[in-house]
Design a protein around this motif. Sequence first.
Motif, PDB file in Angstrom:
ATOM      1  N   ALA A 253       0.825  -1.206   0.000  1.00 44.41           N
ATOM      2  CA  ALA A 253       0.000   0.000   0.000  1.00 44.41           C
ATOM      3  C   ALA A 253       0.861   1.258   0.000  1.00 44.41           C
ATOM      4  CB  ALA A 253      -0.928  -0.003   1.216  1.00 44.41           C
ATOM      5  N   VAL A 254       1.892   1.265   0.831  1.00 43.64           N
ATOM      6  CA  VAL A 254       2.780   2.426   0.913  1.00 43.64           C
ATOM      7  C   VAL A 254       3.508   2.642  -0.413  1.00 43.64           C
ATOM      8  CG1 VAL A 254       4.927   3.238   1.967  1.00 43.64           C
ATOM      9  CG2 VAL A 254       3.069   2.410   3.415  1.00 43.64           C
ATOM     10  N   ASN A 255       4.014   1.576  -1.001  1.00 41.02           N
ATOM     11  CA  ASN A 255       4.717   1.709  -2.286  1.00 41.02           C
ATOM     12  C   ASN A 255       3.763   2.117  -3.405  1.00 41.02           C
ATOM     13  OD1 ASN A 255       7.716   0.871  -2.157  1.00 41.02           O
ATOM     14  ND2 ASN A 255       6.703  -0.635  -0.855  1.00 41.02           N
ATOM     15  N   THR A 256       2.515   1.678  -3.321  1.00 41.91           N
ATOM     16  CA  THR A 256       1.504   2.090  -4.298  1.00 41.91           C
ATOM     17  C   THR A 256       1.258   3.587  -4.210  1.00 41.91           C
ATOM     18  OG1 THR A 256       0.419  -0.067  -4.190  1.00 41.91           O
ATOM     19  CG2 THR A 256      -0.907   1.767  -5.008  1.00 41.91           C
ATOM     20  N   ALA A 257       1.132   4.098  -2.982  1.00 41.86           N
ATOM     21  CA  ALA A 257       0.907   5.532  -2.776  1.00 41.86           C
ATOM     22  C   ALA A 257       2.107   6.349  -3.210  1.00 41.86           C
ATOM     23  CB  ALA A 257       0.590   5.791  -1.303  1.00 41.86           C
ATOM     24  N   LEU A 258       3.276   5.741  -3.161  1.00 38.47           N
ATOM     25  CA  LEU A 258       4.514   6.445  -3.519  1.00 38.47           C
ATOM     26  C   LEU A 258       4.678   6.563  -5.032  1.00 38.47           C
ATOM     27  CD1 LEU A 258       6.955   7.636  -1.928  1.00 38.47           C
ATOM     28  CD2 LEU A 258       8.123   5.464  -2.328  1.00 38.47           C
ATOM     29  N   THR A 259       4.025   5.667  -5.775  1.00 41.16           N
ATOM     30  CA  THR A 259       4.259   5.609  -7.221  1.00 41.16           C
ATOM     31  C   THR A 259       3.100   6.178  -8.037  1.00 41.16           C
ATOM     32  OG1 THR A 259       3.400   3.329  -7.195  1.00 41.16           O
ATOM     33  CG2 THR A 259       5.790   3.613  -7.080  1.00 41.16           C
TER      34      THR A 259
END
Length: 417
Positions: A253-259
């Motif tokens: 989820a965090v990496n999704t929000a980052l990209t």
Amino acid sequence: MTTAEKKLDKVEQELARPDISIINLFDQLIEKAYEARASDIHVDPLVNSVRIRFRIDGVLTEAYSFPKSINNEIISRVKILSRLRTDEHQATQDGRFRYILPENERNQNGEKNKFIDFRVSIMPTYHGENAVLRLLTDKNEQSSLEDLGFSEIDKKKIETAMKKTNGMILSTGPTGSGKTTTMYTLIKMLKSPEVSIITIEDPIEYAVEDIEQIQVNARAGLTFANGLRSILRQDPNIIMVGEIRDTETASIAVNTALTGHLLLSTLHTNDAATTLPRLLDMGIEEYLVASTVSLAIGQRLVRKICSHCKEEVQMTHAMKEALAQTSYTALLLNVDVVYKGKGCEKCNNSGYRGRICINEVLVADNEIREAILRRASANEIKKIAVKNGMTTMFEDGFQKVKDGFTTVEEVLRVIHE
């Protein structure tokens, strides 16, 4: 005789019949629960009886007591409607079904309702199988942030975060605090033909038009984490994850929000400030949490004073002494008049009808991000947020007491401090 009394008579008449019809009895229970605005129906087998309880405005109320002899028949009826195994009595089972309402049933806006969706959980207990049925009605279909109880200041904070093309908006609180309703409200505000919105949920509580909703299916290998990976290949702009439950889901989820994706989700924490250390505890790197979390919403649901029997009450010395035991005595220091519900037929003599959200909205500004990077405690993060303009849940709750929406007792009941 009121409609409620007529339906109560029908249930009693059905029980008195020698050729009792479980189908008719169960239909009457559903319609009674819907009319009472219940969110859940509990079927509890006891030693010599079956207790039927409705959860109304967050509080369980006993509605009926049936003979123990019909418990198995009621559970079988639930299983048949939910397409569950009727020959399995020693294992938990989950399902759902749809009940078609009679044509003369209308919702609170006076509009005809065609159906109610139910989420079902059945579990073996010492005295027999029980059932809990969650009523999934579309009563919140037209909800706005104002309807949910967000102040104008907090509403603007949320709307600002929603305009971003990436980052995370998290709704936090215990079970039954209205997190899912808040997420659905934000999704409905965000949906448009220009953006692709995909959700992954367990379960899907409400069907929302014009967005893609995915149901978690652990048996088939479709978990939050696996589903989220697949969603990223569907070219979404906005993603809603029903709940961040584990480290793997949190990491994706965090990496999704980052990209370049706006991600909405819920998390079980006591307040907004605890959300950030909770993500760190789940193994997420400090710089990732600091870079992605835009907003954390902490919330609870309190019962609203019934508008039909609302009356003024003078603040007594005893009430002020009770408030003196909390850390927010000053909030009602100069208030002499508050409100309460006297109790009437409309609210089943409870003095309350409906619920409203009390909340706090933490914006992850530069000072908060710096605190995350040095792994500051939740208390320190909360102090920084309050200094920078955050209204705490307690403050928001007492403001709603002043405005006549709820009572002091109700705020103290849902927030233990």
